[in-house]
Design a protein around this motif. Structure first.
Motif, PDB file in Angstrom:
ATOM      1  N   ALA A 197       0.830  -1.210   0.000  1.00 46.46           N
ATOM      2  CA  ALA A 197       0.000   0.000   0.000  1.00 46.46           C
ATOM      3  C   ALA A 197       0.863   1.258   0.000  1.00 46.46           C
ATOM      4  O   ALA A 197       0.479   2.278  -0.584  1.00 46.46           O
ATOM      5  N   GLN A 198       2.033   1.187   0.611  1.00 47.01           N
ATOM      6  CA  GLN A 198       2.920   2.350   0.658  1.00 47.01           C
ATOM      7  C   GLN A 198       3.497   2.712  -0.705  1.00 47.01           C
ATOM      8  O   GLN A 198       3.886   3.851  -0.924  1.00 47.01           O
ATOM      9  N   VAL A 199       3.549   1.729  -1.609  1.00 43.62           N
ATOM     10  CA  VAL A 199       4.065   2.007  -2.957  1.00 43.62           C
ATOM     11  C   VAL A 199       2.968   1.911  -4.022  1.00 43.62           C
ATOM     12  O   VAL A 199       3.253   1.826  -5.207  1.00 43.62           O
ATOM     13  N   GLY A 200       1.722   1.906  -3.572  1.00 49.65           N
ATOM     14  CA  GLY A 200       0.599   1.920  -4.504  1.00 49.65           C
ATOM     15  C   GLY A 200       0.297   0.587  -5.159  1.00 49.65           C
ATOM     16  O   GLY A 200      -0.254   0.548  -6.259  1.00 49.65           O
ATOM     17  N   LEU A 201       0.635  -0.517  -4.511  1.00 49.17           N
ATOM     18  CA  LEU A 201       0.343  -1.844  -5.036  1.00 49.17           C
ATOM     19  C   LEU A 201      -0.634  -2.563  -4.114  1.00 49.17           C
ATOM     20  O   LEU A 201      -0.916  -2.122  -3.015  1.00 49.17           O
ATOM     21  N   GLY A 202      -1.093  -3.700  -4.584  1.00 50.42           N
ATOM     22  CA  GLY A 202      -1.902  -4.584  -3.744  1.00 50.42           C
ATOM     23  C   GLY A 202      -3.363  -4.247  -3.829  1.00 50.42           C
ATOM     24  O   GLY A 202      -3.791  -3.476  -4.673  1.00 50.42           O
ATOM     25  N   PRO A 203      -4.151  -4.836  -3.000  1.00 47.10           N
ATOM     26  CA  PRO A 203      -3.803  -5.826  -1.979  1.00 47.10           C
ATOM     27  C   PRO A 203      -3.616  -7.214  -2.587  1.00 47.10           C
ATOM     28  O   PRO A 203      -4.155  -7.509  -3.653  1.00 47.10           O
ATOM     29  N   PHE A 204      -2.826  -8.032  -1.886  1.00 49.19           N
ATOM     30  CA  PHE A 204      -2.569  -9.400  -2.322  1.00 49.19           C
ATOM     31  C   PHE A 204      -3.562 -10.349  -1.663  1.00 49.19           C
ATOM     32  O   PHE A 204      -3.811 -10.253  -0.465  1.00 49.19           O
ATOM     33  N   SER A 205      -4.096 -11.269  -2.453  1.00 48.71           N
ATOM     34  CA  SER A 205      -5.001 -12.282  -1.904  1.00 48.71           C
ATOM     35  C   SER A 205      -4.198 -13.334  -1.138  1.00 48.71           C
ATOM     36  O   SER A 205      -2.978 -13.442  -1.313  1.00 48.71           O
ATOM     37  N   MET A 206      -4.881 -14.112  -0.322  1.00 43.38           N
ATOM     38  CA  MET A 206      -4.220 -15.180   0.428  1.00 43.38           C
ATOM     39  C   MET A 206      -3.593 -16.190  -0.532  1.00 43.38           C
ATOM     40  O   MET A 206      -2.480 -16.670  -0.303  1.00 43.38           O
ATOM     41  N   HIS A 207      -4.294 -16.484  -1.613  1.00 40.96           N
ATOM     42  CA  HIS A 207      -3.776 -17.430  -2.607  1.00 40.96           C
ATOM     43  C   HIS A 207      -2.447 -16.923  -3.184  1.00 40.96           C
ATOM     44  O   HIS A 207      -1.479 -17.680  -3.282  1.00 40.96           O
ATOM     45  N   THR A 208      -2.409 -15.649  -3.539  1.00 41.54           N
ATOM     46  CA  THR A 208      -1.195 -15.061  -4.108  1.00 41.54           C
ATOM     47  C   THR A 208      -0.048 -15.082  -3.104  1.00 41.54           C
ATOM     48  O   THR A 208       1.094 -15.409  -3.457  1.00 41.54           O
ATOM     49  N   VAL A 209      -0.348 -14.755  -1.855  1.00 45.11           N
ATOM     50  CA  VAL A 209       0.684 -14.748  -0.815  1.00 45.11           C
ATOM     51  C   VAL A 209       1.266 -16.142  -0.634  1.00 45.11           C
ATOM     52  O   VAL A 209       2.486 -16.315  -0.543  1.00 45.11           O
ATOM     53  N   ARG A 210       0.407 -17.159  -0.599  1.00 42.20           N
ATOM     54  CA  ARG A 210       0.888 -18.524  -0.401  1.00 42.20           C
ATOM     55  C   ARG A 210       1.741 -18.983  -1.582  1.00 42.20           C
ATOM     56  O   ARG A 210       2.753 -19.657  -1.405  1.00 42.20           O
ATOM     57  N   LYS A 211       1.335 -18.623  -2.792  1.00 45.64           N
ATOM     58  CA  LYS A 211       2.115 -19.021  -3.971  1.00 45.64           C
ATOM     59  C   LYS A 211       3.445 -18.277  -4.028  1.00 45.64           C
ATOM     60  O   LYS A 211       4.477 -18.854  -4.394  1.00 45.64           O
ATOM     61  N   MET A 212       3.445 -16.997  -3.640  1.00 44.48           N
ATOM     62  CA  MET A 212       4.695 -16.239  -3.602  1.00 44.48           C
ATOM     63  C   MET A 212       5.641 -16.829  -2.550  1.00 44.48           C
ATOM     64  O   MET A 212       6.856 -16.873  -2.760  1.00 44.48           O
ATOM     65  N   ALA A 213       5.072 -17.296  -1.437  1.00 47.71           N
ATOM     66  CA  ALA A 213       5.895 -17.905  -0.381  1.00 47.71           C
ATOM     67  C   ALA A 213       6.529 -19.199  -0.892  1.00 47.71           C
ATOM     68  O   ALA A 213       7.725 -19.439  -0.664  1.00 47.71           O
ATOM     69  N   HIS A 214       5.741 -20.025  -1.579  1.00 48.06           N
ATOM     70  CA  HIS A 214       6.287 -21.251  -2.171  1.00 48.06           C
ATOM     71  C   HIS A 214       7.457 -20.915  -3.085  1.00 48.06           C
ATOM     72  O   HIS A 214       8.538 -21.502  -2.980  1.00 48.06           O
ATOM     73  N   PHE A 215       7.214 -19.977  -3.990  1.00 44.17           N
ATOM     74  CA  PHE A 215       8.247 -19.617  -4.968  1.00 44.17           C
ATOM     75  C   PHE A 215       9.495 -19.079  -4.272  1.00 44.17           C
ATOM     76  O   PHE A 215      10.618 -19.476  -4.596  1.00 44.17           O
ATOM     77  N   ALA A 216       9.317 -18.194  -3.293  1.00 42.63           N
ATOM     78  CA  ALA A 216      10.453 -17.568  -2.612  1.00 42.63           C
ATOM     79  C   ALA A 216      11.269 -18.587  -1.823  1.00 42.63           C
ATOM     80  O   ALA A 216      12.511 -18.563  -1.862  1.00 42.63           O
TER      81      ALA A 216
END
Length: 166
Positions: A56-75
């Motif tokens: 939100a501080q850089v004008g992006l988002g919000p991220f869904s739970m699904h997206t967060v979980r997939k980004m965590a897997h990838f990272a």
């Protein structure tokens, strides 16, 4: 008679460091997979809140739970691939030639990770997650490879700097 070259203390320390980081990253992945759905979901919610606040501080988002979980897997798996490549480099000079080993090991960890989730209450397994995990491994390997090649190029330029002056 062949003389065996002695391994430097610095190289041994770097091997221990990189191998320790690799083992820890695999442990972290398996530890997360062993958590029941409620605990895993709560952790994901905390990460989601943090990411959405930062985004939100850089004008992006919000991220869904699904997206967060997939980004965590990838990272997680990108970090694992990064450590695999660095480990390969400190154990052999021919790390590009042997890149199939970390690729195979990364895929194996992804398959084991998803298999573990089959047996944890409330969790499920997905072939798409294995592909996402493996793509993370490939990106981590590639990032480390670029860094290693950059440092190799800098070393070559540094050693040849006197020739350019003449």
């Amino acid at each position: 008679m062949e003389t065996k070259q002695k391994t430097s203390v610095l190289l041994i320390l770097v091997r221990i460091l990189f191998t320790g980081c690799l083992v820890y990253s695999i442990w972290f992945i398996f530890h997360n997979s062993l958590q029941i759905a409620q605990v895993s979901g709560e952790q994901s919610r905390r990460v989601q809140e943090l990411l959405n606040a930062l985004a939100a501080q850089v004008g992006l988002g919000p991220f869904s739970m699904h997206t967060v979980r997939k980004m965590a897997h990838f990272a997680e798996f990108a970090l694992q691939g990064f450590w695999f490549m660095l480990c390969l480099r400190v154990y052999t000079r021919h790390f590009v030639r042997h890149v199939s080993w970390p690729l195979l090991c990364g895929l194996l960890v992804a398959v084991i990770d998803e298999t573990i989730q089959l047996y944890v209450p409330g969790r499920s397994s997905s072939t798409l997650d294995v592909l996402l995990d493996f793509s993370g491994v490939c990106c981590g390997l590639f990032a480390a490879l670029l860094i290693l090649l950059f440092f190799r190029m800098c070393g070559i330029l540094w050693r040849n700097r006197e020739r350019d002056v003449e």
